[in-house]
Enzyme design. Sequence first.
Site, PDB file in Angstrom:
ATOM      1  N   ASP A  19      -2.429   6.987  -4.633  1.00 14.76           N
ATOM      2  CA  ASP A  19      -2.559   6.027  -5.801  1.00 14.76           C
ATOM      3  C   ASP A  19      -2.269   6.601  -6.877  1.00 14.76           C
ATOM      4  O   ASP A  19      -2.633   7.816  -7.081  1.00 14.76           O
ATOM      5  CB  ASP A  19      -4.035   5.417  -5.599  1.00 14.76           C
ATOM      6  CG  ASP A  19      -4.026   4.357  -6.481  1.00 14.76           C
ATOM      7  OD1 ASP A  19      -5.011   3.481  -6.557  1.00 14.76           O
ATOM      8  OD2 ASP A  19      -2.751   3.786  -7.277  1.00 14.76           O
TER       9      ASP A  19
HETATM   10  C1  GLC Z   1      -3.137   1.568  -9.797  1.00 10.57           C
HETATM   11  C2  GLC Z   1      -3.729   0.913  -8.673  1.00 10.57           C
HETATM   12  C3  GLC Z   1      -2.996   0.776  -7.312  1.00 10.57           C
HETATM   13  C4  GLC Z   1      -1.581   0.281  -7.808  1.00 10.57           C
HETATM   14  C5  GLC Z   1      -1.001   1.304  -8.423  1.00 10.57           C
HETATM   15  C6  GLC Z   1       0.628   1.185  -8.798  1.00 10.57           C
HETATM   16  O1  GLC Z   1      -3.704   2.478 -10.380  1.00 10.57           O
HETATM   17  O2  GLC Z   1      -5.195   1.742  -8.315  1.00 10.57           O
HETATM   18  O3  GLC Z   1      -3.667  -0.349  -6.916  1.00 10.57           O
HETATM   19  O4  GLC Z   1      -0.837  -0.388  -6.799  1.00 10.57           O
HETATM   20  O5  GLC Z   1      -1.796   2.101  -9.591  1.00 10.57           O
HETATM   21  O6  GLC Z   1       0.453   0.488  -9.850  1.00 10.57           O
END
Ligand code: GLC
Length: 753
Positions: A296
């Site tokens: 993430d």
């Molecule tokens: C964010 C979120 C995740 C998302 C990612 C890309 O911090 O935790 O759910 O898909 O970044 O945007």
Amino acid sequence: MPAATRREMMGGAMMLAMLAWGGRALADSDSMIEGLIGQMSVEEKAGQLTLMGDLLRLPETFAQVNPGYRETNGQKAEAEIRAGRLGGLFNGAGVAAGRRLQKVATEESRLKIPLIFGADVVHGFHTVFPIGLGEAASFEPELARRTARAAALEATAFGLHWTFAPMVDIARDQRWGRAAEGAGEDTLLGRLFAEARVKGFQGNALNDPDSLLACPKHMAAYGAVGAGMDYNSVELSDQTLYEVYLPPFRQAFLAGALSTMSGFNDINGVPASASKRLLTDVLRRQWGFKGFVVSDYESDLELVAHGYAKDERDAARLALLAGVDMSMASGLYIKHLPGLVADGSVPMSAVDESVRRVLFVKKALGLFDDPYRSLDPQKEATRSLTPATRALSREAGRKSIVLLKNDGGLLPLARTSRIALIGPFADDVANLNGPWAPFADRRVGVSLAEGIGARIQGPGELTVVKGCDIESPIPGGIDQALAAARGAEVILLAVGEGAAMSGEAQSRTAIVLPPDQQALVEAMAATGKPVVILLRSGRALALGGAARNARAILATWFLGTETGNAVADILFGDTSPSGRLPVSFPFESGQEPFYYNHRGTGRPEEAGQSSEYKARYRETSNAALFPFGHGLTYGDIRYDKPTVSAPTLPWDGTIRVSAKVTNAGKREAEEVVQLYIHDKVASLTRPVLELKGFEKVRLKPGESRLVTFAVTRRDLEFIGEDLVPVAEPGEFEVWICGSAASGVATTFTLASQ
Ligand code: GLC
């Protein structure tokens, strides 16, 4: 409904393999892929494991901030792609720029490996559907499959191959802002919606240009963050991890999901994005997962802040070795993997295995056969905001609305009513979509005022007044609202959370209406006119005072593009409300974490007994203001006591549990009939109630229906202390009813083997 079991997990490995390859047996090694790997430098391998923000194609809203942003970063990205140092981009869309980037990758780089384009298409793309939590209130997984499919058609028309969805985190603490994104507090609902959304996104074959690679997130137990505070540590027993939080992920992989995203949180001291146990032992060895794991957003880099890695380089090593195949946004892999391999800290074989998984998924998507799949200008010109997609958004909105109260049958309203629509969301379009709708077409959202206003017939009238802002007063706002109320027969109060109050990094200490909104509600109630609360939120709220005492309350979540029309359809009775709560609404914030399927404790509050020295608070009973599964209709639904086809369930047999359900009202209704069980005595204390099945039935006025559920031993299994699913002979209570706090139980006994 068979619970997820270890046996199935092993059997699932083969199914996963079959599913992953669109039904064809999965070749463990693929000559094209192995040939590529054999040619790749360690830097080109690290490039395939690197995913960066698509700075060239960011949604317009980003580019407006800094016009030069796109070009500067776009040229940088093209250079990295050309050098083989970048294998994927995220959160950009658009065919022309996507084609240009793909051309650089497949014609100007040395090995011509196609790029993968990902984005957060969580509850819609240009057309926005209800947030995940709202859609779960439909108790209709098939609806979720359809909206995910519609989102995939739009997103793949705009150059996307991969969505960072479904969000499948179970949320038992509504202080956590990301409760908005998932399917609520119950694992069965979580599993069914995870499966449905994966099937919707991925369609029938992953290499179909209209298929969007799913990415169930955030592996794992992110919803169990301490005190509902986002990014916080998670302290969790293995038994609860396996029984509550992991099953939706496994169901998503059984449905064919070929990527997953590791979470920000640590679990019992081990960050999820460095957890070999989660990302290798469970995911690969137990479940046979063949896709790839993406971090993430910088969760690999965050291992340093966790105090788990001593520096960036160490973080890259730990993440890769644990099983994070692709690094999002941090750039740690392209920066450090070549050096880590050179000095032997990371074996080349580990890097090769991650590259193999990424290339396998790119091939499964059909990107090697057609790098320009999902980059078709014709589809881009015709796929956005079609009437069918907008109609689906309106249908999903209607089905997500939960009627919490309707004292005296105030609703539905006549179209000839004189209505005062008051509140910060009365004429609002900026907050229709809630969190995670970065590609929403904001020109087309239907506000409450627009949707309701379109239904008013003479001599009816609609007066619209804001009264206050979301979290601040408006000078004279309440007086203006009082003036509007004076001329009205009924007051609709459009209150709740703004989009910025929900989603990531929006944990709240008190899940209540903002004070200025509460003051507005109190002032409106003081007029004595009937009040209907139209509650907008990304979580359960602890409604108090005049908000709790309103004659009628509709939970409307964030419903997306067709909000005003969907609410109007319910308000004026075109459709009877059919939504049911996927999360429990507490009396007070202090009850959180609060969920229906809690263990019984040694001092449960019992109806009709003294509540002295019982498991409750000084200020409130630990009951729900509105329980899980609750939702009214415009009918009058009655349940007979359930019956069982036999008093004993044979170890390998089935019994049928039935109940007659009647609509004693004057209007047709759609009821979600729910099946709950309680294991009265077991080797671990068990939840007081567990949802084991549900069925939506439509009942005409006066109509009765016998609803029957088949129950087998598999429905009674739980995760034992040795983390193996187990069923134990003994007595069970069973309910067929309309919520987790209603109905009368009957019992049956599970016989010994
Ligand atoms: C964010 C979120 C995740 C998302 C990612 C890309 O911090 O935790 O759910 O898909 O970044 O945007």
